[in-house]
Design an enzyme around this catalytic site. Structure first.
Site, mmCIF file in Angstrom:
data_model
loop_
_atom_site.group_PDB
_atom_site.id
_atom_site.type_symbol
_atom_site.label_atom_id
_atom_site.label_comp_id
_atom_site.label_asym_id
_atom_site.label_seq_id
_atom_site.Cartn_x
_atom_site.Cartn_y
_atom_site.Cartn_z
ATOM 1 N N LYS A 282 0.835 -1.188 0.000
ATOM 2 C CA LYS A 282 0.000 0.000 0.000
ATOM 3 C C LYS A 282 0.879 1.251 0.000
ATOM 4 O O LYS A 282 1.833 1.344 0.772
ATOM 5 C CB LYS A 282 -0.904 -0.023 1.241
ATOM 6 C CG LYS A 282 -1.993 1.029 1.288
ATOM 7 C CD LYS A 282 -2.894 0.770 2.494
ATOM 8 C CE LYS A 282 -4.049 1.746 2.544
ATOM 9 N NZ LYS A 282 -4.952 1.460 3.678
ATOM 10 N N GLU A 367 -19.095 -5.699 11.280
ATOM 11 C CA GLU A 367 -19.979 -4.890 12.124
ATOM 12 C C GLU A 367 -20.980 -5.732 12.895
ATOM 13 O O GLU A 367 -21.310 -5.416 14.053
ATOM 14 C CB GLU A 367 -20.707 -3.847 11.261
ATOM 15 C CG GLU A 367 -19.808 -2.761 10.699
ATOM 16 C CD GLU A 367 -19.129 -3.144 9.393
ATOM 17 O OE1 GLU A 367 -18.379 -2.321 8.851
ATOM 18 O OE2 GLU A 367 -19.357 -4.292 8.911
ATOM 19 N N ARG A 395 -25.528 -2.366 8.469
ATOM 20 C CA ARG A 395 -25.225 -3.783 8.262
ATOM 21 C C ARG A 395 -25.511 -4.618 9.504
ATOM 22 O O ARG A 395 -25.571 -5.841 9.429
ATOM 23 C CB ARG A 395 -23.752 -3.935 7.872
ATOM 24 C CG ARG A 395 -23.294 -2.954 6.829
ATOM 25 C CD ARG A 395 -21.885 -3.200 6.386
ATOM 26 N NE ARG A 395 -21.824 -4.327 5.469
ATOM 27 C CZ ARG A 395 -20.703 -4.744 4.885
ATOM 28 N NH1 ARG A 395 -19.560 -4.151 5.157
ATOM 29 N NH2 ARG A 395 -20.719 -5.750 4.048
#
Length: 635
Positions: A282, A367, A395
């Site tokens: 990254k 979540e 969610r």
């Protein structure tokens, strides 16, 4: 940019030599740093997938072969290679979306950027191809290692592995990070794949992690233990995937174009489900990102391209106010713990984690698990604070309802980025929470209007031990404090209407929700200029509706609610119901966000476009009062 400007579509890549492809990768990185530094956006993830995206488009024939991204913030290179090279208005009104957009290109298949969904999309697309006789059209799902921490991804893998003859290529973009370093058993397993050759170490991982994996874990462990194949002295740990029924290729250097193309070509020709495990970095190629340990410039604002430093400094934001108050609460109460779903820094819990490392839990992009785990902690005497973007709490609604509220547990949900967030588009506007949560029995919901109220209402929330509490606030800089001039019940009075002559009631009661307080006060000023008297109240806690509100409403001719939430089922609807229940026959007009998916633009532009600003609201309220002066209006 001599090579990049010649790429108008993926097949233009076919003509390039290996040397030109390497040069193109460098051009793309230079382009990304130069352009994204001007607009802001997801920089680090895209710097890491340059070679991978080039290889994908050389091996697969998009859009005939469907290439999907999870999450979509790693799709900037894909945009460049599919003819979208004007980044001048990236994430701005009328510019490119920061995520895949079906309206932009036939090469963009899906655009909802809630993580861990791509494998289910891919499974469905592959099933449709099979039914329609398109066995020569592989589906390619590019999934970040962070998204593999989501339970939905494992549900999809369980189904994908069941069909050995459906061409589906899963490309794991493994950079060891989602926002920050990826955590959990799956992350540990990918690390094992990077480094381990020995069977014993992998078997140890299996004991600790595989048996906790829903549906398939025990079966996988038993297989790896040798029930069918027998023990070997050494075994590569790709066995986890292959015993599930998934061909495994890797790990592959995600920055080696030759290796990538070779691996992807093998995967394409396999004819069934394949995992290609790619190791990427990254922020690769940009010194400022590579040296940023927090998130490798996952998402940046406008920055100086040479240094990576912000061009402009803004005032204190809502998130940092929450973070500071959490640390203060942590010092006062040992029972308070913090929970995050792979977003420790973005939601402001990093200071709490530094101060109380034993009381912070990052569950990954999970979540649902976060909420029910919080319920377990609350059952055992802790008070969890789960900080999450408002759009992502959607969610876990069932868990809020059945695992927390039904059990009357003291869990506090802190919803960052509530309301119109703007630049990240439809999937990231936090415009659903106050509607969804209205139906949860016993839940209390606070919408602070400024930093002082955020601190105060967070403290009030964690005092509740027998019901879920929610504190929601906006994205960005906190405005000045908005002082109250009085209180009615639990509501702050922000502006008191001038006493009307005789027995006449005041004209308008404005119920201001959260960060809409400055706009609500501006509406009152504009009405006053038209000779219309207005009271402005901030309920502070918008669920349940304050018991004093119906009585106050009866002292006015009309009630106006202003909220940064969808109109359907929001605070306005709850206020109207409360007045009906109290038999207060006063017209209610609710101003909020229309129930539609909003295109990306700045928050101010969106609010103006949907009429949720002071001039538009004042104009409509003035017209309403004028009609009241002529004839009664039905509620």
């Amino acid at each position: 940019m001599a090579l990049l400007t010649r790429i108008r579509g993926p097949r233009d890549l076919d003509r390039l030599t290996p040397g030109q492809l390497a040069a193109l990768a460098q051009e793309i990185r230079t382009f990304l740093v130069t352009e994204v530094s001007k607009t802001g956006g997801h920089l680090g993830p895209n710097l890491g997938v340059v070679e991978l995206t080039i290889a994908l488009h050389r091996v697969f024939d998009s859009p005939r072969d469907r290439i999907l991204f999870d999450t979509g913030h790693q799709s900037y290179v894909h945009k460049l290679l599919t003819g979208r090279q004007d980044f001048s208005r990236l994430r701005m009104k009328d510019g490119l979306s920061g995520y895949p957009s079906r309206a932009e290109s036939e090469h963009d298949v899906i655009e909802n950027s809630h993580a861990s969904t791509v494998l289910s999309y891919a499974d469905g697309l592959a099933k449709a191809n099979q039914i329609q006789g398109h066995q020569d059209r592989p589906v390619v799902a590019v999934i970040g290692d962070g998204a593999l921490t989501g339970g939905m991804a494992w549900e999809a893998l369980n189904n994908i592995a069941d069909a050995k003859d459906r061409p589906l290529v899963i490309v794991v973009n493994d950079n060891e990070r989602s926002y920050s370093p990826t955590i959990g058993g799956m992350a540990n397993h990918l690390a094992t794949l990077r480094t381990t050759q020995g069977y014993e170490r992998f078997l140890s991982w299996g004991k600790d992690a595989l048996q906790r994996t829903p549906v398939v874990g025990q079966q996988l462990f038993e297989t790896l233990h040798g029930a069918k194949k027998g023990l070997k002295d050494f075994i590569a740990p790709q066995g986890m995937f292959e015993d599930l029924g998934l061909k495994y290729i890797g790990p592959i250097d995600g920055h080696d174009l030759t290796a990538l193309e070779s691996a992807l070509t093998k995967a394409r020709g396999f004819g069934g489900p394949v995992i290609v495990h790619c190791l990427t970095e990254k922020g690769r190629g940009y010194h400022a990102a590579e040296n940023n340990d927090e998130d490798r410039f996952h998402a940046v604002g406008v920055i100086h391209p040479e240094t990576g430093l912000p061009i402009k400094s803004s005032g204190k934001d809502w998130t940092s106010v929450f973070g500071e108050e959490m640390v203060a609460l942590g010092h006062e109460r040992e029972d308070i713990v913090g929970i995050t779903a792979a977003m420790l820094h973005p939601v402001g819990l990093a200071p709490f984690a530094k101060a109380f490392p034993e009381r912070i839990f990052d569950v990954g992009i999970a979540e649902q698990h976060a909420v029910t785990s919080a319920a377990g902690m609350a059952t055992n005497g802790l008070h969890p604070v789960f900080a999450v973007y408002a759009t992502f709490l959607n969610r876990a609604f069932d868990q809020v309802l059945m695992d927390v509220a039904l059990h009357k547990l003291g869990v506090t949900f802190v919803l960052d980025r509530s309301g119109v967030t703007g630049t990240d588009g439809a999937s990231h506007n936090g415009m659903w929470d106050m509607s969804i949560l209205q139906v949860v029995p016993g839940l209390r919901l606070a919408a602070p209007r400024d930093a002082d109220q955020l601190r105060a209402q967070l403290r009030e929330a964690v005092q509740v031990g027998d019901a879920p509490t929610v504190v929601r606030y906006s994205k960005g800089t906190v405005g000045p404090a908005v002082a109250a001039v009085g209180r009615v019940g639990g509501m702050d009075v922000l502006r008191a209407a001038e006493a009307p002559a005789g027995d006449r009631r005041a004209d308008v009661l404005i119920v201001s929700v959260g960060a809409m307080a400055p706009a609500s006060l501006e509406v009152a000023d504009l009405l006053a200029a038209q000779g219309i008297t207005a009271t402005v109240v901030d309920p502070r806690w918008v669920k349940p509706v304050d018991a004093a509100l119906p009585g106050l409403a009866a002292e006015h001719r009309v009630v106006v609610t202003i909220e940064d939430n969808g109109r359907v089922g929001g605070v306005g609807a709850a206020v109207a119901q409360a007045l009906r229940d109290a038999e207060v026959d006063v017209p209610v007009r609710d101003f909020g966000i229309p129930q539609q998916f909003l295109d990306h633009a700045s928050r101010a532009e969106i609010l103006a476009e949907i009429g949720l600003n002071a001039p538009d609201i004042a104009r409509r309220v003035t017209a309403l009062v004028s009609r009241l002066d002529v004839a009664p209006v039905e509620a």
